[in-house]
Write an enzyme that holds these catalytic residues in place. Structure first.
Site, short mmCIF file in Angstrom:
data_model
loop_
_atom_site.label_atom_id
_atom_site.label_comp_id
_atom_site.label_asym_id
_atom_site.label_seq_id
_atom_site.Cartn_x
_atom_site.Cartn_y
_atom_site.Cartn_z
CG ASP A 28 63.57 42.70 47.21
OD1 ASP A 28 63.44 43.92 46.99
OD2 ASP A 28 63.18 41.82 46.42
CB SER A 81 61.72 44.02 43.31
OG SER A 81 62.02 44.62 44.55
CG HIS A 140 54.59 50.81 40.66
ND1 HIS A 140 54.21 49.49 40.69
CD2 HIS A 140 55.30 51.01 41.80
CE1 HIS A 140 54.66 48.92 41.79
NE2 HIS A 140 55.33 49.82 42.48
NE ARG A 170 55.84 50.47 48.50
CZ ARG A 170 55.84 49.75 49.62
NH1 ARG A 170 55.32 50.28 50.71
NH2 ARG A 170 56.34 48.54 49.64
NE ARG A 286 57.03 47.08 40.57
CZ ARG A 286 57.76 47.40 41.62
NH1 ARG A 286 58.65 48.37 41.52
NH2 ARG A 286 57.64 46.77 42.77
CG ASP A 288 54.78 44.48 41.43
OD1 ASP A 288 54.57 45.50 40.75
OD2 ASP A 288 55.50 44.48 42.45
NE ARG A 289 53.29 47.41 45.39
CZ ARG A 289 52.97 46.79 46.54
NH1 ARG A 289 51.71 46.51 46.82
NH2 ARG A 289 53.91 46.48 47.42
CG ASP A 430 61.84 46.30 48.50
OD1 ASP A 430 62.29 47.36 48.06
OD2 ASP A 430 60.77 45.81 48.11
CG ASP A 471 65.97 43.18 44.48
OD1 ASP A 471 66.55 43.71 45.46
OD2 ASP A 471 64.74 43.06 44.44
#
Length: 532
Positions: A28, A81, A140, A170, A286, A288-289, A430, A471
């Site tokens: 990653d 990712s 994101h 980030r 996005r 995931d978060r 990552d 990725d």
């Protein structure tokens, strides 16, 4: 599939035999960039990856992992990712998050859908709350999409708008939060001049407030809930600009770890807690978060932390974050419909699969790989193993992460000879790289390299094949892919006529190595077999 002529059966690839054990390793965040003292992959001791690069020139190459190669709007959009694993698993390029939202906003389609109609019912008497990452990073969320959504909602009757910001630092430079807040405050100020009561209500840094993932640390979500829903936080300010500037003055302060704050009026009362009758949109595209917050906002039965209050709201995500869980139930933009992924095809063709990572990337090597789908395609043919990630620390404190444990699980799966494909994600490059700690990231890269060795040694023992790739990079556009192992037929090499190959080409390549021809609509294979 709807068409009567469809079959899951793949044609045999006559040049390569079936039944070889293949290790599919995703490093990653492992990009290819110019060597310098800040390139941690270059600085770190990585003898295994170095040997793959310097070995057979026909069995190592670079592939594209950013921009249009992974379905993002422009070549300026860096990969990530999620889109990376979608492309790796799907074998085709789908319009992704930001691009889908851009299209829906540009056409106005976003305002015609069921999701917007649903939240609009709260505009007359309630407040519209917008929660998400304030950033132009494009990983994101994007600031310009938030701006368009605020304007579109106010044009369509939203009279009271509250924005709950999460600062980035980030995916963009640390400190950029100040400029983003200034831009947003300016927009909201202009809206107030038109009679719309619009302001920022709360905030905090993305890694400390709200944006945890894979249920790693629910206290992160709770800190956000307390500020956004209850209007309670350890820090209170009259404006978001004052809040961000002041909190950044603290020792070791950074945008991603700012503590939670609420904005209060002259009486010290929070200006925007979420209450019964309000509408809420999480504007990150996005998944995931945002998934954990989505569960807290949507699930009546919820036991991860004490919500104190569970307001009766109309909630929609920018997109649906988990298709299998139908979470959230309402969303503004429909996700790409990824069907017929390589993983599903392989289960129908007798390929037994083992997939493993630690918590922070387990979803990538399963859910995202399988086209944003939770669970097994066929539980008799697949086994997924999740190793719990360290929680309550930043990853630069434990840069080894769970690389060895993942590699050992993969090794055991390979040596058991029960599986034809053993797929792993090694997250170190990552997750530690994102902390910006160069020394720790160098350690992390070395750890990932050592984990690769454990897996390749097992492949050597069983006469198998390895495919090692990545990725996405962090600033890099290209990532490596290497093939090899004692089971790889001597004449297999990378083709020279696919110079623009990207992550989506990997699926057809792996299908070939399993002894099958990929479906005709898949991106072409990267390999050929020549007579030695």
């Amino acid at each position: 599939m709807g068409s009567s002529g469809f079959s899951w059966k793949l044609e045999d690839y006559s040049k390569l035999e079936k039944g070889k054990i293949i290790a599919l390793i995703v490093l990653d965040g492992w990009g290819e960039a110019n060597p310098d003292q800040y390139n941690c992959i270059h600085v770190a001791e990585t003898p295994v990856m170095d040997s793959l690069k310097k070995g057979a020139p026909d069995r190592w190459r670079l592939v594209r992992a950013h921009g249009k190669a992974v379905g993002l709007p422009t070549e300026d959009d860096m990969g990530n990712s999620e889109v990376g694993h979608n492309a790796l698993g799907a074998g085709r390029i789908y319009a992704q998050g930001a691009k889908l939202v851009d299209l829906a906003l540009a056409s106005g389609k976003i305002y015609d859908g069921e999701g917007f109609s649903y939240i609009k019912e709260s505009f007359e008497t309630g407040t519209l709350h917008l929660i998400g990452l304030l950033s132009d990073g494009g990983v994101h969320s994007r600031l310009d999409q938030l701006q368009l959504l605020i304007k579109g909602a106010s044009d369509r009757g939203a009279k009271r708008i509250r924005v709950h910001i999460l600062t980035d630092g980030r995916d963009v430079l640390d400190g950029s939060s100040v400029g983003f807040v200034e831009t947003l405050e300016n927009d909201l100020s202009k809206l107030r001049e038109t009679g719309v009561d619009a302001q920022i209500a709360s905030g905090g840094g993305r890694m400390y407030v709200t944006m945890d993932r894979y249920e790693n640390d629910w206290s992160v979500v709770k800190r956000g809930w307390d500020a956004q829903v209850l209007g309670e936080a350890p820090y209170k300010f009259r404006s978001a600009l004052e809040a961000v500037k002041k909190l950044r003055e603290g020792p070791k302060a950074s945008d991603q770890y700012l503590p939670p704050f609420v904005i209060v009026d002259e009486d010290g009362k929070a200006v925007g807690p979420i209450v019964d009758g309000d509408a809420v949109v999480t504007f990150n595209f996005r998944a995931d978060r945002m998934t954990m917050l989505a569960k807290a906002l949507e699930y009546e039965n919820f036991d991860k932390f004490d919500r104190v209050r569970f307001p009766k709201i109309r909630y929609a995500g920018m997109l649906q974050y988990d298709g299998e869980l139908k979470l959230p139930n309402r969303y503004l933009v429909s996700p790409p419909e990824i069907e017929r992924t390589s993983g599903e095809y392989l289960t129908y063709n007798g390929v037994r699969t083992f997939a493993c990572s630690e918590t922070v990337k387990f979803g990538h090597v399963t859910f995202f790989w399988n086209g944003n789908r939770s669970g097994y395609f066929n539980a008799e043919m697949e086994e997924y193993v999740e190793i719990p990630s360290d929680s309550g620390i930043t990853f630069n404190e434990q840069p080894l992460m769970k690389a060895v444990e993942i590699a050992e699980k993969a090794r055991d799966a390979i040596l058991s000879r029960k599986f034809h494909q053993v797929r792993v994600n090694l997250p170190n490059g990552d997750m530690v790289g994102h902390t910006g700690d160069i020394e720790a990231t160098i350690v992390a890269c070395k750890a990932a390299d050592e984990a690769v060795k454990i897996i390749l040694d097992a492949i050597e023992q069983v006469g198998g094949i390895y495919v090692v790739t990545a990725d996405h990079g962090n600033a890099e556009d290209m990532v490596p892919i290497a093939i090899g192992g004692p089971g790889l037929a001597p004449g297999v090499r990378f083709r020279k006529d696919v110079p623009e190959g990207g992550l989506a080409n990997v699926a057809a390549t792996v299908m070939n190595l399993h002894g099958f021809v990929a479906p005709s609509d898949y991106e072409t294979t990267l390999i050929e077999v020549v007579d030695e």
